[in-house]
Design an enzyme around this catalytic site. Structure first.
Site, PDB file in Angstrom:
ATOM      1  N   GLU A 108       0.819  -1.211   0.000  1.00 20.60           N
ATOM      2  CA  GLU A 108       0.000   0.000   0.000  1.00 20.60           C
ATOM      3  C   GLU A 108       0.855   1.264   0.000  1.00 20.60           C
ATOM      4  OE1 GLU A 108      -4.062  -1.099   2.266  1.00 20.60           O
ATOM      5  OE2 GLU A 108      -2.259  -1.619   3.386  1.00 20.60           O
ATOM      6  N   GLU A 128      -3.868  -9.431   3.673  1.00 18.09           N
ATOM      7  CA  GLU A 128      -4.667  -9.115   4.858  1.00 18.09           C
ATOM      8  C   GLU A 128      -5.777 -10.124   5.127  1.00 18.09           C
ATOM      9  OE1 GLU A 128      -2.746  -5.154   3.959  1.00 18.09           O
ATOM     10  OE2 GLU A 128      -3.451  -6.890   2.827  1.00 18.09           O
TER      11      GLU A 128
END
Length: 254
Positions: A108, A128
């Site tokens: 990210e 995740e």
């Protein structure tokens, strides 16, 4: 700034290195605060033109430090997100130089950068879902805007790692180099940007980033607001004169 983030400045270039190689450069509070401070300095100083974000020890960043998360440590900068760039990227160009893993929050962080140079052995991913988490630091928002939606969906739902070659094919990586060569190649790319007029670079980045949300009706007027000062600048005259006189331009940033 702690030793968790190392910063060097060299002739207009800021190199920001996440320095927790023993933890595969996992992001804790010190890393987030350190990178945030470094990009703020990049934006604040006129003598700094481009930043490079990289990681020590052959790994870019493996994401949030899960042990720190379990302890309740704050791994984000309040109001600005992971590394202080998830929600508020710098206004000046930021290049990711990626070796090894760019996973979860590390991936990210790379998405928050403007350009990406990667070593051939790099791996990318949003794992995740494998940890009961969600890629809420920009992964679920930015990735579908940068690569085909179905590929972004696959990455988010499976959590599987993707090799650098595939990311290059989707246009997420600008340049793929031999393993270990990402920082040198990113530095060469930064030098090509630094050679250009500061106002032109700043306006170009701003239009490309902001125009994603502009309507067809407003886009030309909003672009003009940003680019008009560039076209009327002293550097516009200098650039034209340098071209006709066949010499290097002497940019003033005005």
């Amino acid at each position: 700034m702690s030793d968790a983030v190392l910063v060097t400045h060299d002739d207009g270039l800021a190199i920001i290195t996440i320095n927790r190689p023993e933890k595969r450069n996992a992001i804790n509070g010190a890393v987030s605060e350190g990178v945030c401070a470094a990009v703020d300095e990049l934006d604040a100083r006129d003598d700094l033109r481009v930043g490079i974000l990289t990681g020590a020890g052959g790994t870019f960043c493996s994401g949030m430090d899960l042990a720190a998360f379990v302890r309740g440590e704050t791994t984000r900068v309040p109001g600005r997100g992971l590394l202080g760039i998830a929600r508020t990227p710098p206004t000046k160009p930021l290049i990711a130089a990626v070796e090894g893993y760019a996973l979860a929050g590390g991936f990210e962080a790379m998405l928050a950068c403007d350009l990406v140079v990667a070593g051939a052995g790099a791996s990318f991913g949003l794992p995740e879902a494998k940890r009961g988490l969600a890629a809420a630091a920009g992964g679920l928002l930015r990735l579908p805007r940068m690569i085909p939606q179905r590929i972004a969906m696959e990455m988010a739902l499976t959590g599987d790692m993707v090799p650098a070659e595939r990311m290059l094919a989707y246009g997420l990586v600008n340049e793929l180099v031999e393993t270990g060569g990402a920082l040198a190649a990113a530095t060469a790319l930064a030098r090509r940007i630094i050679a250009n007029a500061p106002l032109s670079v700043a306006a170009s980045k701003r239009v490309i980033v902001e125009s994603q949300d502009w309507s067809t009706e407003e886009m030309w007027a909003r672009q003009e607001e940003i680019t008009r000062p560039v076209l009327r600048s002293a550097d516009a005259k200098e650039g034209s004169a340098a071209f006709t006189e066949k010499r290097a331009a002497n940019w003033s940033g005005k």
